[in-house]
Design a protein around this motif. Structure first.
Motif, short mmCIF file in Angstrom:
data_model
loop_
_atom_site.label_atom_id
_atom_site.label_comp_id
_atom_site.label_asym_id
_atom_site.label_seq_id
_atom_site.Cartn_x
_atom_site.Cartn_y
_atom_site.Cartn_z
N LYS A 189 -9.37 8.42 -1.38
CA LYS A 189 -9.69 7.45 -0.33
C LYS A 189 -10.02 8.15 0.98
O LYS A 189 -9.26 8.96 1.49
CB LYS A 189 -8.51 6.48 -0.14
CG LYS A 189 -8.25 5.67 -1.40
CD LYS A 189 -7.53 4.38 -1.09
CE LYS A 189 -8.49 3.36 -0.56
NZ LYS A 189 -7.87 2.07 -0.31
N LEU A 232 -0.28 10.87 0.60
CA LEU A 232 -0.77 11.33 1.89
C LEU A 232 -0.29 12.74 2.21
O LEU A 232 -0.78 13.38 3.13
CB LEU A 232 -0.33 10.39 3.01
CG LEU A 232 -0.72 8.92 2.89
CD1 LEU A 232 -0.39 8.18 4.17
CD2 LEU A 232 -2.20 8.76 2.58
N ASN A 281 0.80 -1.22 0.00
CA ASN A 281 0.00 0.00 0.00
C ASN A 281 0.83 1.28 0.00
O ASN A 281 0.55 2.22 -0.72
CB ASN A 281 -0.89 0.02 1.24
CG ASN A 281 -2.34 -0.16 0.86
OD1 ASN A 281 -2.69 -0.03 -0.31
ND2 ASN A 281 -3.17 -0.48 1.82
N GLU A 329 -0.73 4.48 -1.36
CA GLU A 329 -0.82 5.37 -0.20
C GLU A 329 0.55 5.95 0.11
O GLU A 329 0.92 6.11 1.26
CB GLU A 329 -1.35 4.62 1.03
CG GLU A 329 -2.81 4.33 0.97
CD GLU A 329 -3.30 3.64 2.23
OE1 GLU A 329 -2.70 3.85 3.30
OE2 GLU A 329 -4.26 2.88 2.13
#
Lengths: 221, 395
Positions: free
Chosen positions: A199, A22, A11, A16
């Motif tokens: 997300k 992020l 991930n 991510e």
């Protein structure tokens, strides 16, 4: 939302990616990526701390009261970084010299606090360790890429070996850092077709300050 | 509401975590500190042993009143020499050099610690072929060749080594060749005052001359962009600038170099203070150096009418002629004595304060005591002072 172990590990690399998706740890990312080796050093050191801090916090998650969890995490992370720093200095002085100021800087790297809050405090020790490794790899990869691009264009070298003739020195300073950062974020968005940033999992509700801010439920920060 | 869970437990847990983490830190530190200290000492000693081969341990010396450019000084514990770090301004900032000096006062090795000089040019002062020239040299550093095309960095390296010798001279308590600049040539003096033939040096800190009855020359020097900027400034009797000569400058063409052009130099004639200088935009570093040069020159100038002039005297020493410069004021009183040239073996003894201070305040050399063990040299010195006193009376 249960994920399998491999997913947890991978991930962090693209989907991510802590830096490029992020948007965590932007400060050290911009500051330390003036060369490929600096980016790599920062990434590796942060990964080591991230794995251990994720494991410790996951172990302590049932003990730590909700109200003081942030100070507890910070104490654990800062203590861990200092311990790692002292051991590296004592037993691997060459590595210590190479990492220089990046080692103590890991304390203020918000990826570590962010993962403690978002993942380790809710998942098992093994999963947390895997998340730490994955996120660390993603962080290292992003920093290495930024460092390599900036070193190549800004200084005309790769790992200190001359490659290009006339460097564009602005890539070595702050504006060039932002420029490369923006390009890489755009690239990741292109690869993931924009899905990565939508997300909910790490949206405002996942922010360490969500409970204080109180705006998360409204979908804004 | 559960009092314990809401108000007691959170701080308690936090406190416990803090205590545990602190304990872990204390434990780690007690394990690692001795190892770290040992390693740092070994690394530092190893670095110093590179420039002073054979020495195993070093101790830091505390240098009171560190000479200009000195950074630190270490003494080999086995007495085989000193390792001194000193710096000088190069092309890209301070060039820091570590110099190993053996027990005979000769250079055992050099090492560049910080080199921000241009890659491929100034960085070549770190090359063995350049640094090896220094091995075996004494404080005069005679016979060193600069690298072609790398003058500024080579000179900075040389200056740093000279600075290291100044520190060495102080910590080892020996006389070393000074790194003062050479006095200006007669050509420069004539350039400033073409009609004057007699120039007398003043016995003051710094370099200043009386140009007959026409005026004064003051020489001052400050660090510019590329090494020192040294100017000889001529003043008339009223303290106004009559001319400027650059005796040493390596400033960049079209930047600092603009100051050395005739148009700028002539524009300064008639100025009576450093604040009136015309400074050139874009050449700030050189401008600051010049402003400092003029400021110091004006300060020195103000003291000159009262200052003693220096007279040269010579006498036959143990090994060739000895020259001595004696500062004598208008009343004929000696204000300073300074050794010029001599080939004598024990000549440093006459530079001792105990001997030279005997002359100060006297109008003759009566009653000056010679130095036992250096009788010939000290007698020659006294005779030379006599000759200088006679020269002053005749003038």
């Amino acid at each position: 939302m249960k994920k399998n172990k491999l997913q947890i590990l991978t991930n962090g690399i693209i989907k991510e990616n802590p830096v490029l998706v992020l948007m965590l740890g932007t400060c050290p990312t911009l500051a330390t990526t003036t060369s490929a080796i600096n980016g790599l050093g920062m990434g590796v050191a942060a990964t080591a701390v991230l794995v251990f801090s994720n494991m410790i916090i996951s172990m302590l998650k049932s003990v730590i009261p909700d109200k003081v969890r942030i100070p507890c995490y910070i104490v654990v992370i800062a203590g861990l970084v200092t311990v790692v720093q002292m051991f590296v200095q004592a037993y691997a002085p060459d590595l210590y010299t190479a990492l220089g100021v990046f080692l103590p800087l890991i304390v203020v790297n918000c990826i570590i606090l962010g993962r403690a809050e978002m993942f380790a405090s809710k998942n098992s020790v093994v999963d947390s360790a895997l998340d730490g490794i994955g996120m660390g790899l993603g962080f290292t990869l992003a920093l290495f890429m930024m460092g390599a691009i900036r070193e190549l264009l800004g200084a005309g070298t790769i790992f200190g070996a001359p490659v290009l003739g006339t460097p564009i020195s602005i890539f070595g300073v702050a504006p060039g850092g932002f420029f490369v950062f923006g390009c890489l974020v755009a690239l990741v968005n292109k690869i993931t077709k924009g899905k990565a940033i939508k997300k909910k999992e790490f949206s405002c509700a996942g922010c360490p300050a969500a409970s204080i801010c109180g705006q998360a439920q409204k979908g804004e920060c | 509401m559960n009092m314990f869970k809401d108000f007691v437990l959170p701080p308690l847990v936090l406190t416990i975590i803090c205590i545990v983490v602190s304990a872990a830190l204390v434990a780690t530190e007690s394990i690692t500190t001795p190892i770290i200290e040992e390693q740092q000492k070994a690394a530092a000693d190893a670095a110093r042993a590179v420039v002073l081969p054979g020495a195993s341990g070093f101790e830091l010396l505390s240098v009171t009143d560190m000479p200009e450019g000195g950074v630190d000084a270490y003494k080999a514990t086995d007495g085989s020499g000193y390792v001194i770090t000193a710096q000088a301004k190069g092309y890209g900032g301070q060039l820091k050099v570590m110099v190993g000096i053996d027990s005979n006062g000769l250079i055992a090795g050099t090492q560049v610690l910080e080199n921000n000089e241009t890659q491929g040019l100034g960085s070549r002062v770190s090359d063995a072929s350049f640094m090896n020239q220094y091995v075996g040299k004494d404080s005069t550093l005679e016979g060193i060749e600069t690298i072609g095309g790398v003058t500024i960095s080579s000179n900075a390296f040389n200056k740093a080594v000279q600075n290291a010798y100044q520190v060495y001279g102080q910590v080892a308590g020996v006389a070393v060749a000074g790194n003062e600049r050479d006095p200006i040539t007669d050509e420069v003096k004539t350039q400033l005052f073409p009609d004057v033939t007699a120039f007398n040096r003043y016995a003051v800190e710094g370099e200043a001359y009386k140009a007959g009855n026409a005026g004064y020359i003051v020489v001052t020097s400050n660090a510019g962009f590329a090494g020192d900027v040294t100017t000889a400034i001529g003043f008339d009797l009223n303290g106004a600038v009559t001319g400027v000569v650059f005796t040493e400058t390596n400033e960049t063409d079209d930047y600092g170099e603009q100051y050395t052009r005739k148009s700028w130099r002539e524009a300064q004639v008639g100025k009576t203070s450093a604040d009136q200088l015309n400074l050139i935009a874009g050449a700030t570093v050189t401008g600051d150096a010049l402003r400092a040069n003029f400021t110091e020159a004006f300060e020195l100038l103000a003291t000159l009418p009262e200052a003693a002039l220096e007279y040269e005297g010579a006498a036959e020493g143990y090994n060739g002629t000895m020259t001595v410069y004696v500062g004598i004021d208008a009343a004929g009183t000696i204000t300073s004595v300074r050794l010029g040239e001599s080939g004598d073996d024990f000549v440093t003894k006459v530079e001792d304060e105990a001997f030279s201070s005997q002359f100060i305040g006297k109008t003759s050399t009566d009653g000056i005591e010679t130095i036992s063990g250096a009788t010939m040299s000290s007698t020659a010195f006294i005779k030379a002072v006599d000759a200088a006193l006679a020269a002053q009376k005749g003038a």
